[in-house]
Design a protein around this motif. Structure first.
Motif, mmCIF file in Angstrom:
data_model
loop_
_atom_site.group_PDB
_atom_site.id
_atom_site.type_symbol
_atom_site.label_atom_id
_atom_site.label_comp_id
_atom_site.label_asym_id
_atom_site.label_seq_id
_atom_site.Cartn_x
_atom_site.Cartn_y
_atom_site.Cartn_z
ATOM 1 N N MET A 1 0.816 -1.216 0.000
ATOM 2 C CA MET A 1 0.000 0.000 0.000
ATOM 3 C C MET A 1 0.853 1.270 0.000
ATOM 4 O O MET A 1 0.334 2.362 -0.240
ATOM 5 N N GLY A 2 2.136 1.127 0.296
ATOM 6 C CA GLY A 2 2.975 2.307 0.423
ATOM 7 C C GLY A 2 2.573 3.123 1.638
ATOM 8 O O GLY A 2 2.581 4.351 1.615
ATOM 9 N N ALA A 3 2.188 2.415 2.703
ATOM 10 C CA ALA A 3 1.713 3.070 3.923
ATOM 11 C C ALA A 3 2.439 2.482 5.127
ATOM 12 O O ALA A 3 3.187 1.513 5.004
ATOM 13 N N THR A 4 2.192 3.067 6.276
ATOM 14 C CA THR A 4 2.781 2.526 7.497
ATOM 15 C C THR A 4 2.036 1.264 7.899
ATOM 16 O O THR A 4 0.904 1.019 7.468
ATOM 17 N N ARG A 5 2.689 0.468 8.749
ATOM 18 C CA ARG A 5 2.071 -0.770 9.225
ATOM 19 C C ARG A 5 0.783 -0.459 9.992
ATOM 20 O O ARG A 5 -0.224 -1.146 9.857
ATOM 21 N N ALA A 6 0.805 0.607 10.781
ATOM 22 C CA ALA A 6 -0.382 0.991 11.551
ATOM 23 C C ALA A 6 -1.552 1.346 10.637
ATOM 24 O O ALA A 6 -2.702 0.970 10.898
ATOM 25 N N THR A 7 -1.275 2.045 9.544
ATOM 26 C CA THR A 7 -2.325 2.402 8.590
ATOM 27 C C THR A 7 -2.895 1.155 7.933
ATOM 28 O O THR A 7 -4.109 1.001 7.800
ATOM 29 N N ALA A 8 -2.000 0.251 7.525
ATOM 30 C CA ALA A 8 -2.446 -1.006 6.903
ATOM 31 C C ALA A 8 -3.297 -1.813 7.865
ATOM 32 O O ALA A 8 -4.341 -2.360 7.484
ATOM 33 N N GLN A 9 -2.866 -1.901 9.103
ATOM 34 C CA GLN A 9 -3.609 -2.656 10.096
ATOM 35 C C GLN A 9 -4.987 -2.030 10.328
ATOM 36 O O GLN A 9 -5.996 -2.738 10.377
ATOM 37 N N SER A 10 -5.024 -0.736 10.432
ATOM 38 C CA SER A 10 -6.288 -0.043 10.654
ATOM 39 C C SER A 10 -7.241 -0.268 9.485
ATOM 40 O O SER A 10 -8.422 -0.556 9.669
ATOM 41 N N ARG A 11 -6.737 -0.133 8.258
ATOM 42 C CA ARG A 11 -7.583 -0.306 7.084
ATOM 43 C C ARG A 11 -8.133 -1.720 7.015
ATOM 44 O O ARG A 11 -9.308 -1.942 6.773
ATOM 45 N N ARG A 12 -7.260 -2.723 7.245
ATOM 46 C CA ARG A 12 -7.699 -4.119 7.178
ATOM 47 C C ARG A 12 -8.678 -4.444 8.299
ATOM 48 O O ARG A 12 -9.695 -5.092 8.063
ATOM 49 N N ASP A 13 -8.420 -3.956 9.494
ATOM 50 C CA ASP A 13 -9.319 -4.238 10.609
ATOM 51 C C ASP A 13 -10.679 -3.574 10.411
ATOM 52 O O ASP A 13 -11.697 -4.091 10.837
ATOM 53 N N THR A 14 -10.695 -2.440 9.746
ATOM 54 C CA THR A 14 -11.947 -1.742 9.469
ATOM 55 C C THR A 14 -12.816 -2.532 8.494
ATOM 56 O O THR A 14 -14.032 -2.577 8.630
ATOM 57 N N LEU A 15 -12.156 -3.194 7.536
ATOM 58 C CA LEU A 15 -12.897 -3.982 6.554
ATOM 59 C C LEU A 15 -13.381 -5.265 7.165
ATOM 60 O O LEU A 15 -14.311 -5.874 6.800
#
Length: 91
Positions: free
Chosen positions: A77-91
């Motif tokens: 995603m070209g993002a931080t791990r925290a951003t990726a985790q947040s996005r995936r957990d939201t879905l």
């Protein structure tokens, strides 16, 4: 008086040999329907009538289903791990 109408868009034809068509069997119809859906989606994207958000969300869900890590997701995603985790957990 005859009114001329533009001819309809021709059906998409994918030539297959008899051997290939027989090997695909009933799957050929399903694949044709899916290809039609993909082409329809591409048309909407090109016309600006669709968003890539659904594609992104589906990819994130698939990544999670396959046991992908947050780190790998973040990298793709070209993002931080925290951003990726947040996005995936939201879905």
């Amino acid at each position: 008086m005859t009114t001329e109408h533009p001819s309809p868009v021709p059906d998409l034809t994918i030539p297959l040999s008899t051997t290939v068509a027989q090997a695909l069997g009933d799957d050929a119809g399903q694949m044709a329907m899916r290809l039609g859906a993909v082409l329809h989606g591409l048309t909407q994207l090109r016309a600006g009538g669709a968003s890539t958000d659904g594609i992104r969300d589906a990819a994130v869900r698939q990544h999670a289903a396959q046991g992908g890590s947050y780190g790998t997701l973040a990298s793709s995603m070209g993002a931080t791990r925290a951003t990726a985790q947040s996005r995936r957990d939201t879905l």
